[in-house]
Each structure stands twice: as structure tokens, then as C-alpha cells.
Design a protein around this motif. Structure first.
Motif, PDB file in Angstrom:
ATOM      1  N   ASP A   1     -43.414 -15.760 -11.843  1.00 42.87           N
ATOM      2  CA  ASP A   1     -43.396 -16.839 -10.849  1.00 42.87           C
ATOM      3  C   ASP A   1     -44.748 -17.521 -10.701  1.00 42.87           C
ATOM      4  O   ASP A   1     -44.903 -18.442  -9.901  1.00 42.87           O
ATOM      5  N   GLY A   2     -45.758 -17.068 -11.455  1.00 40.96           N
ATOM      6  CA  GLY A   2     -47.094 -17.648 -11.357  1.00 40.96           C
ATOM      7  C   GLY A   2     -48.046 -16.849 -10.490  1.00 40.96           C
ATOM      8  O   GLY A   2     -49.229 -17.197 -10.373  1.00 40.96           O
ATOM      9  N   THR A   3     -47.563 -15.774  -9.873  1.00 35.41           N
ATOM     10  CA  THR A   3     -48.422 -14.903  -9.063  1.00 35.41           C
ATOM     11  C   THR A   3     -49.418 -14.165  -9.959  1.00 35.41           C
ATOM     12  O   THR A   3     -49.066 -13.699 -11.041  1.00 35.41           O
ATOM     13  N   LYS A   4     -50.668 -14.056  -9.475  1.00 33.88           N
ATOM     14  CA  LYS A   4     -51.692 -13.315 -10.213  1.00 33.88           C
ATOM     15  C   LYS A   4     -51.938 -11.972  -9.537  1.00 33.88           C
ATOM     16  O   LYS A   4     -52.009 -11.884  -8.310  1.00 33.88           O
ATOM     17  N   VAL A   5     -52.055 -10.925 -10.354  1.00 32.24           N
ATOM     18  CA  VAL A   5     -52.269  -9.574  -9.835  1.00 32.24           C
ATOM     19  C   VAL A   5     -53.437  -8.935 -10.583  1.00 32.24           C
ATOM     20  O   VAL A   5     -53.471  -8.945 -11.813  1.00 32.24           O
TER      21      VAL A   5
ATOM     22  N   GLN B   1     -52.453 -12.384  -5.532  1.00 25.87           N
ATOM     23  CA  GLN B   1     -52.598 -13.792  -5.169  1.00 25.87           C
ATOM     24  C   GLN B   1     -51.231 -14.425  -5.424  1.00 25.87           C
ATOM     25  O   GLN B   1     -50.915 -14.855  -6.527  1.00 25.87           O
ATOM     26  N   VAL B   2     -50.406 -14.454  -4.367  1.00 24.57           N
ATOM     27  CA  VAL B   2     -48.989 -14.784  -4.507  1.00 24.57           C
ATOM     28  C   VAL B   2     -48.769 -16.292  -4.587  1.00 24.57           C
ATOM     29  O   VAL B   2     -49.283 -17.056  -3.761  1.00 24.57           O
TER      30      VAL B   2
ATOM     31  N   THR C   1     -49.693 -15.915  -0.234  1.00 24.83           N
ATOM     32  CA  THR C   1     -50.923 -15.447   0.405  1.00 24.83           C
ATOM     33  C   THR C   1     -51.683 -14.582  -0.586  1.00 24.83           C
ATOM     34  O   THR C   1     -51.253 -14.391  -1.720  1.00 24.83           O
ATOM     35  N   SER C   2     -52.821 -14.046  -0.165  1.00 25.65           N
ATOM     36  CA  SER C   2     -53.573 -13.116  -1.011  1.00 25.65           C
ATOM     37  C   SER C   2     -53.959 -11.904  -0.178  1.00 25.65           C
ATOM     38  O   SER C   2     -54.369 -12.036   0.977  1.00 25.65           O
ATOM     39  N   PHE C   3     -53.811 -10.733  -0.753  1.00 23.88           N
ATOM     40  CA  PHE C   3     -54.060  -9.503  -0.005  1.00 23.88           C
ATOM     41  C   PHE C   3     -54.260  -8.349  -0.976  1.00 23.88           C
ATOM     42  O   PHE C   3     -53.936  -8.435  -2.166  1.00 23.88           O
ATOM     43  N   ASN C   4     -54.783  -7.251  -0.435  1.00 21.87           N
ATOM     44  CA  ASN C   4     -55.085  -6.060  -1.229  1.00 21.87           C
ATOM     45  C   ASN C   4     -54.290  -4.880  -0.675  1.00 21.87           C
ATOM     46  O   ASN C   4     -54.192  -4.693   0.539  1.00 21.87           O
ATOM     47  N   ILE C   5     -53.697  -4.085  -1.572  1.00 29.60           N
ATOM     48  CA  ILE C   5     -52.992  -2.865  -1.163  1.00 29.60           C
ATOM     49  C   ILE C   5     -53.609  -1.690  -1.907  1.00 29.60           C
ATOM     50  O   ILE C   5     -53.801  -1.742  -3.124  1.00 29.60           O
ATOM     51  N   ARG C   6     -53.891  -0.636  -1.162  1.00 29.20           N
ATOM     52  CA  ARG C   6     -54.498   0.553  -1.763  1.00 29.20           C
ATOM     53  C   ARG C   6     -53.690   1.782  -1.350  1.00 29.20           C
ATOM     54  O   ARG C   6     -53.494   2.034  -0.160  1.00 29.20           O
ATOM     55  N   THR C   7     -53.230   2.554  -2.347  1.00 29.14           N
ATOM     56  CA  THR C   7     -52.448   3.756  -2.060  1.00 29.14           C
ATOM     57  C   THR C   7     -52.518   4.723  -3.236  1.00 29.14           C
ATOM     58  O   THR C   7     -51.630   4.739  -4.086  1.00 29.14           O
ATOM     59  N   TYR C   8     -53.561   5.518  -3.275  1.00 32.25           N
ATOM     60  CA  TYR C   8     -53.701   6.527  -4.324  1.00 32.25           C
ATOM     61  C   TYR C   8     -53.091   7.846  -3.847  1.00 32.25           C
ATOM     62  O   TYR C   8     -53.003   8.098  -2.637  1.00 32.25           O
ATOM     63  N   PRO C   9     -52.657   8.693  -4.783  1.00 33.46           N
ATOM     64  CA  PRO C   9     -51.960   9.936  -4.410  1.00 33.46           C
ATOM     65  C   PRO C   9     -52.720  10.822  -3.434  1.00 33.46           C
ATOM     66  O   PRO C   9     -52.120  11.455  -2.567  1.00 33.46           O
TER      67      PRO C   9
END
Length: 331
Positions: free
Chosen positions: A127-131, A163-164, A186-194
Motif C-alpha cells: 500500500d506504500g507504507t514504509k517499515v 510510516q503508514v 501516521t508514524s509510530f514505533n512499536i517495541r516488544t522483545y521476548p
């Protein structure tokens, strides 16, 4: 149809006085107009419906009544047969449709993206979103990601900055364990390590909605998380809190490979170093190494330089032998 037996005279009297029911009236009318071409014929000993005795007349009327009843029963059987066929057809159509849907679900696949230790990678979605994916991160998206009304993907573990691409007709939804983050653009950060005991969602721009679901329990954690707000969610209980910080610091890892340590213990810092530099890390016993938490930013240079920064800011000391790092908490 069962008719009560009565005299011929009573039949015709009731017929003339209009006391017969609709079916009985019709039978008498048919009797008077009977013809050899009629569907229902009189017995052989009658001529055009005329009988030689009252008893024969009565028997002939009963004969017609029985024929009418048989005809009605035949109609009933036909309608029941049609109903059975329709039921079988509808049931068959349902089973075929259900089977088709199940096969469609079976054909649905997920495309995976993954980084290894020390690797940071940028990908572009359909869809053009960058990750941007930090080290040791795995993302999966549905094969029909941009073909349905909701763009759905999973962040199985790790850290990613999104960066959606804005699309008001298609929500963008990310599932991370028990947490679902939904946005339009929008743009946002998600962090979830084990090893982490929390999920962290940090918004750089726009608005984000976050929901928690654990079995039958479902609740909203943040209806409108906005710029520079960080939502921290306990991975087990789902309890959450919102704080404010400079989110650009959190997301800088994707640009200059800096390491942002946000309220981490020394064992968690050791695991972060292991991911970024592909080394084994051990934290020795000390005065509650799991209780003290640190928030700091380390420039991503060579490992010895990063370790010297940690010594200055945490008071720890260490030993580095080949690919084995031992961290000793300050005493």
C-alpha cells in the motif's frame, strides 16, 4: 374427507337452503354437471349421473367425495416432495458455499519479513507504507493485505517503526501479542522483545488507537494516542500508562543506528547489546541488578566505544573475551 351419512333428501334440502359447506356444494354442483369427459367419472351403473335408487345416488356422491379427497392428498404429496427437494437443494448449496469459504481460508497465506542480530532493514508494503525493522524483528502480513477493507499485519517480536500511507477507506491494523494498534495514516514505533515485560507504542505523528484483548476480555487502552505520547502496557495484566517524551529519540535507531535505552535493567541492556552486536552477554550477580533501571541514548559506534559510554553512565564494569561479554553491576 369424511362426510356424515344422511339421507338423499336431506342432502338436496340442505343444498337448496344453502346449508352445505363449500366442498359439499361443489360436489353437488359437479354431480349435476357431470359428463363422460369429466376427470371424475360416475360408476358404471349410472348414466350421466342418474341412478336407479337413492342408495346408489348416495354411494355415487360418496364416491365423488372420496375421489376429491384422494386428489387433495395427491396435491399434498406433490407439495411435500417439492419442499423436500428445495430443502435438499438449500442444504447442498450451503455446504458447497461453506466448503468454498473454508478452502479460501486455507489458501490465505502470510508473508514474513525478518531481521537477524545486528541487522536493520527497511521494507515497503504493497500500500506504500514504509517499515523500518530493528535487529531480531519479525513481521507478517496477509497475502490479501491491500485487497480487503482492512490492512492487517502482525509484529511477532522485535521493534519496528511504521510510516503508514494514509487511506481513509482502509484502516491499518498491527497485532502484537494481546495488543492491536489501529491507524489511518501516521508514524509510530512499536517495541516488544521476548524478554520485555511491557509493550511500548510511541507516536511520532498523527493519532493511534490501541486495544487490549485477552481471551474474552477486550478493552480500549488509548482512543487517541498523539504525537510524542508513549503508551506502556504490561504484557500480562494489560494495565497501561501514558507518558510524554521526545519520540524522535526513540525512533532514531532507524536513521543513525543509535541505541535508545528506556527504563531498562542491566540484564535487558545486555540483551540489547547482544542483538545489536551479535555477541553473548552475561550479567553477574550484584546488588539487585534487575531493579535498577536506566534511560539513556548510546551512539551506535564500535562495541568498545558503546561499552565505555555504559561504564560512565551506569557505573558498571565488564570483561570482553572474543564474543563473550560479562557485565558486572556497580558495587
Amino acid at each position: 374427507m369424511k362426510v356424515k351419512k344422511k339421507s338423499l333428501k336431506e342432502y338436496f334440502r340442505d343444498y337448496q337452503l344453502g346449508r352445505l359447506n363449500k366442498d359439499e356444494n361443489q360436489i353437488i354442483d359437479d354431480w349435476f354437471s357431470i359428463d363422460i369427459k369429466d376427470e371424475i367419472k360416475a360408476p358404471a351403473n349410472t348414466i350421466l349421473g342418474h341412478t336407479s335408487s337413492k342408495e346408489e345416488m348416495y354411494n355415487n356422491i360418496n364416491f365423488v367425495i372420496r375421489q376429491k379427497s384422494l386428489k387433495k392428498n395427491n396435491y399434498l404429496v406433490k407439495w411435500l416432495s417439492v419442499a423436500c427437494l428445495l430443502t435438499a437443494f438449500i442444504t447442498g448449496a450451503f455446504l458447497v458455499n461453506n466448503s468454498f469459504q473454508n478452502k479460501s481460508e486455507e489458501k490465505l497465506s502470510w508473508k514474513s519479513y525478518q531481521t537477524s542480530a545486528g541487522e536493520v532493514k527497511q521494507i515497503s508494503l504493497p500500500d506504500g507504507t514504509k517499515v523500518w525493522m530493528n535487529a531480531n524483528t519479525k513481521i507478517q502480513l496477509r497475502s490479501d493485505f491491500n485487497a480487503v477493507s482492512k490492512r492487517t499485519l502482525r509484529l511477532d517480536f522485535g521493534e519496528a517503526f511504521f510510516q503508514v500511507k494514509r487511506d481513509t477507506s482502509k484502516l491499518f491494523s498491527i497485532t502484537t501479542g494481546k495488543i492491536t494498534t489501529t491507524v489511518l495514516g501516521t508514524s509510530f514505533n512499536i517495541r516488544t522483545y521476548p524478554e520485555m515485560d511491557t509493550y511500548k507504542i510511541a507516536v511520532a505523528s498523527g493519532k493511534v488507537k490501541v486495544d487490549f484483548k485477552n481471551g474474552k476480555e477486550s478493552r480500549n487502552l488509548a482512543a487517541h494516542l498523539t504525537k510524542d505520547q508513549v503508551l506502556k502496557v504490561d504484557a500480562k495484566s494489560g494495565s497501561a500508562g501514558i507518558s510524554t517524551t521526545n519520540v524522535s529519540l526513540i525512533g532514531n535507531w532507524r536513521l543513525n543506528r543509535s541505541i535508545y535505552l528506556d527504563e531498562l535493567t542491566l540484564p535487558q541492556i545486555g540483551q540489547e547489546l547482544s542483538r545489536q552486536f551479535k555477541i553473548d552477554v552475561k550479567v553477574t550477580g550484584g546488588p539487585n541488578p534487575n531493579q535498577q533501571r536506566y534511560t539513556l541514548t548510546l551512539r551506535h559506534q564500535d562495541l568498545p566505544t558503546v561499552l565505555r559510554q555504559l561504564v560512565l553512565q551506569t557505573g558498571m564494569n565488564y570483561q570482553l573475551n572474543n564474543k563473550m561479554l560479562t557485565i558486572n553491576p556497580s558495587r
